[in-house]
Design a protein around this motif. Structure first.
Motif, PDB file in Angstrom:
ATOM      1  N   SER A 164      28.081 -41.755   5.422  1.00  0.00           N
ATOM      2  CA  SER A 164      27.170 -41.364   6.501  1.00  0.00           C
ATOM      3  C   SER A 164      25.920 -40.638   6.057  1.00  0.00           C
ATOM      4  O   SER A 164      25.077 -40.298   6.884  1.00  0.00           O
ATOM      5  CB  SER A 164      27.930 -40.477   7.511  1.00  0.00           C
ATOM      6  OG  SER A 164      29.058 -41.149   8.018  1.00  0.00           O
ATOM      7  N   PRO A 204      25.657 -35.090   7.591  1.00  0.00           N
ATOM      8  CA  PRO A 204      27.055 -34.800   7.946  1.00  0.00           C
ATOM      9  C   PRO A 204      27.859 -34.223   6.780  1.00  0.00           C
ATOM     10  O   PRO A 204      28.683 -33.320   6.975  1.00  0.00           O
ATOM     11  CB  PRO A 204      27.593 -36.173   8.361  1.00  0.00           C
ATOM     12  CG  PRO A 204      26.381 -36.931   8.812  1.00  0.00           C
ATOM     13  CD  PRO A 204      25.285 -36.479   7.889  1.00  0.00           C
ATOM     14  N   VAL A 228      26.953 -30.473   6.071  1.00  0.00           N
ATOM     15  CA  VAL A 228      27.571 -29.575   7.046  1.00  0.00           C
ATOM     16  C   VAL A 228      28.998 -29.255   6.624  1.00  0.00           C
ATOM     17  O   VAL A 228      29.416 -28.088   6.606  1.00  0.00           O
ATOM     18  CB  VAL A 228      27.553 -30.204   8.451  1.00  0.00           C
ATOM     19  CG1 VAL A 228      28.457 -29.412   9.400  1.00  0.00           C
ATOM     20  CG2 VAL A 228      26.140 -30.236   8.999  1.00  0.00           C
ATOM     21  N   PRO A 273      30.367 -28.554  13.955  1.00  0.00           N
ATOM     22  CA  PRO A 273      28.981 -28.624  14.422  1.00  0.00           C
ATOM     23  C   PRO A 273      28.270 -29.855  13.870  1.00  0.00           C
ATOM     24  O   PRO A 273      28.722 -30.491  12.907  1.00  0.00           O
ATOM     25  CB  PRO A 273      28.368 -27.333  13.878  1.00  0.00           C
ATOM     26  CG  PRO A 273      29.225 -26.964  12.712  1.00  0.00           C
ATOM     27  CD  PRO A 273      30.596 -27.417  13.058  1.00  0.00           C
ATOM     28  N   SER A 274      27.140 -30.158  14.462  1.00  0.00           N
ATOM     29  CA  SER A 274      26.340 -31.299  14.016  1.00  0.00           C
ATOM     30  C   SER A 274      25.331 -30.841  12.974  1.00  0.00           C
ATOM     31  O   SER A 274      25.035 -29.643  12.865  1.00  0.00           O
ATOM     32  CB  SER A 274      25.591 -31.906  15.201  1.00  0.00           C
ATOM     33  OG  SER A 274      24.553 -31.024  15.627  1.00  0.00           O
ATOM     34  N   PRO A 275      24.768 -31.773  12.215  1.00  0.00           N
ATOM     35  CA  PRO A 275      23.716 -31.405  11.265  1.00  0.00           C
ATOM     36  C   PRO A 275      22.539 -30.698  11.929  1.00  0.00           C
ATOM     37  O   PRO A 275      21.929 -29.804  11.336  1.00  0.00           O
ATOM     38  CB  PRO A 275      23.305 -32.750  10.662  1.00  0.00           C
ATOM     39  CG  PRO A 275      24.531 -33.591  10.761  1.00  0.00           C
ATOM     40  CD  PRO A 275      25.161 -33.193  12.064  1.00  0.00           C
ATOM     41  N   GLU A 276      22.225 -31.098  13.160  1.00  0.00           N
ATOM     42  CA  GLU A 276      21.108 -30.469  13.865  1.00  0.00           C
ATOM     43  C   GLU A 276      21.349 -28.972  14.086  1.00  0.00           C
ATOM     44  O   GLU A 276      20.399 -28.184  14.125  1.00  0.00           O
ATOM     45  CB  GLU A 276      20.870 -31.174  15.203  1.00  0.00           C
ATOM     46  CG  GLU A 276      20.171 -32.520  15.092  1.00  0.00           C
ATOM     47  CD  GLU A 276      21.059 -33.632  14.563  1.00  0.00           C
ATOM     48  OE1 GLU A 276      20.533 -34.677  14.127  1.00  0.00           O
ATOM     49  OE2 GLU A 276      22.311 -33.451  14.574  1.00  0.00           O
ATOM     50  N   ASP A 277      22.603 -28.589  14.236  1.00  0.00           N
ATOM     51  CA  ASP A 277      22.925 -27.170  14.400  1.00  0.00           C
ATOM     52  C   ASP A 277      22.569 -26.368  13.150  1.00  0.00           C
ATOM     53  O   ASP A 277      22.419 -25.145  13.213  1.00  0.00           O
ATOM     54  CB  ASP A 277      24.413 -26.985  14.704  1.00  0.00           C
ATOM     55  CG  ASP A 277      24.800 -27.528  16.067  1.00  0.00           C
ATOM     56  OD1 ASP A 277      23.940 -27.530  16.972  1.00  0.00           O
ATOM     57  OD2 ASP A 277      25.961 -27.958  16.230  1.00  0.00           O
ATOM     58  N   SER A 336      20.902 -35.934  11.411  1.00  0.00           N
ATOM     59  CA  SER A 336      22.083 -36.795  11.362  1.00  0.00           C
ATOM     60  C   SER A 336      21.750 -38.185  10.866  1.00  0.00           C
ATOM     61  O   SER A 336      22.649 -38.976  10.573  1.00  0.00           O
ATOM     62  CB  SER A 336      22.729 -36.904  12.754  1.00  0.00           C
ATOM     63  OG  SER A 336      23.180 -35.649  13.212  1.00  0.00           O
TER      64      SER A 336
END
Length: 285
Positions: free
Chosen positions: A149, A153, A156, A178-182, A187
């Motif tokens: 991916s 990802p 994180v 959490p997501s990469p944006e966090d 992503s």
């Protein structure tokens, strides 16, 4: 101290290193995947010593030349051995951080005569852990996620793994998070798979099994450091495991895993007190 920059050809790499002149014993500062830039603050605390820093193979200014895309602690150790021979004034003192500490253990295993004192700070050699199977599976899962991916990802998961307190549970890699944006990352997968941390060194470094028989037999004095603020975290626990394998007590250093940092890479430790502790350890008999 004004650093002089040089290059050195080794087997499969062109190594760039910096020498800060000083009259005292040579002190080699090594990290991985961190390059020489991470030691600027720490080096400034040792104006009385000849301080050598370098970029490990495949990182920053040091290029791979043999077509490989991965590196092993043994290869890094060979680079370091040749670097010590080139710089001269051996045996040298070595402060080694994180993956650099793993490479430092490999160096002493192969060339104990080149190192007077090795201070290995939080080496992430996960096979020494009681939860080794789960810890190694988590790292393998991070690598596999990167291949599937991309960097966001996987990074994180890597960040989360370094801050787990206590043993890694089974199936940890599959737990939601959490997501990469966090974390201020994307992503989106850009298709590249050449990240130094997630690709080149991740598996070989964390899966390294120290040869404790050779390390205990070496004339090198080996000190294992752990961070005061990183207790129960993965690299701290691995440091404790390495110390146990050597039959020594770990030495607590101020701050965290990167306690020597003085703003490099946007991270701040406690560099003044860290450097004072390092000097105390190096000068101990």
């Amino acid at each position: 101290m004004t650093a002089e920059t040089h290059t050195l050809s080794t087997d499969g790499a062109e190594i760039t290193y910096d020498v800060r002149p000083g009259d005292g014993p040579t002190l080699l500062l090594i990290g991985s995947p961190m390059d020489a830039g991470g030691f600027a603050t720490l080096a400034s605390h040792f104006p009385d010593r000849k301080v050598v820093t370098y970029d490990p193979r495949g990182i920053s200014r040091s290029k791979l030349t043999g077509g490989q895309t991965t590196s092993t602690p043994e290869q890094h150790a060979d680079d370091l051995s040749r670097l010590i021979d080139t710089v001269g004034d051996g045996p040298v003192d070595v402060f080694a951080s994180s993956g650099g500490a793993v490479n430092g253990l490999a160096l002493v295993t192969a060339h104990p005569e080149q190192v007077r004192t090795l201070v290995a700070h939080e080496p992430p050699a996960l096979p020494v852990l009681p939860d080794r199977e789960n810890a190694l599976a988590a790292v393998q899962g991070i690598y596999d996620l990167y291949q599937k991916s991309g960097a966001g990802p996987a990074m994180v998961k890597f960040i989360l793994s370094t801050s787990v307190k206590g043993e890694i549970p089974a199936g940890w890699i599959d737990q939601p998070g959490p997501s990469p944006e966090d974390f201020g990352m994307s992503s989106q997968d850009d298709g590249s798979r050449d990240d130094i941390l997630l690709s080149q060194n991740l598996i070989s470094c964390t899966h390294y099994e120290p040869d404790f028989a050779k390390l205990r037999a070496a004339a090198t004095r080996i000190v294992v450091g752990v961070g005061e603020e990183s207790k129960d975290e993965l690299a701290h626990r691995a440091g404790e495991g390495v110390a146990a394998g050597l039959g020594v007590e770990p030495v607590t250093f101020p701050s965290h895993h990167g306690g020597f940092l003085g703003g490099e890479f946007g991270q701040m430790g406690d560099p003044d007190n860290f450097a004072a502790k390092l000097r105390e350890v190096l000068e101990a008999k």
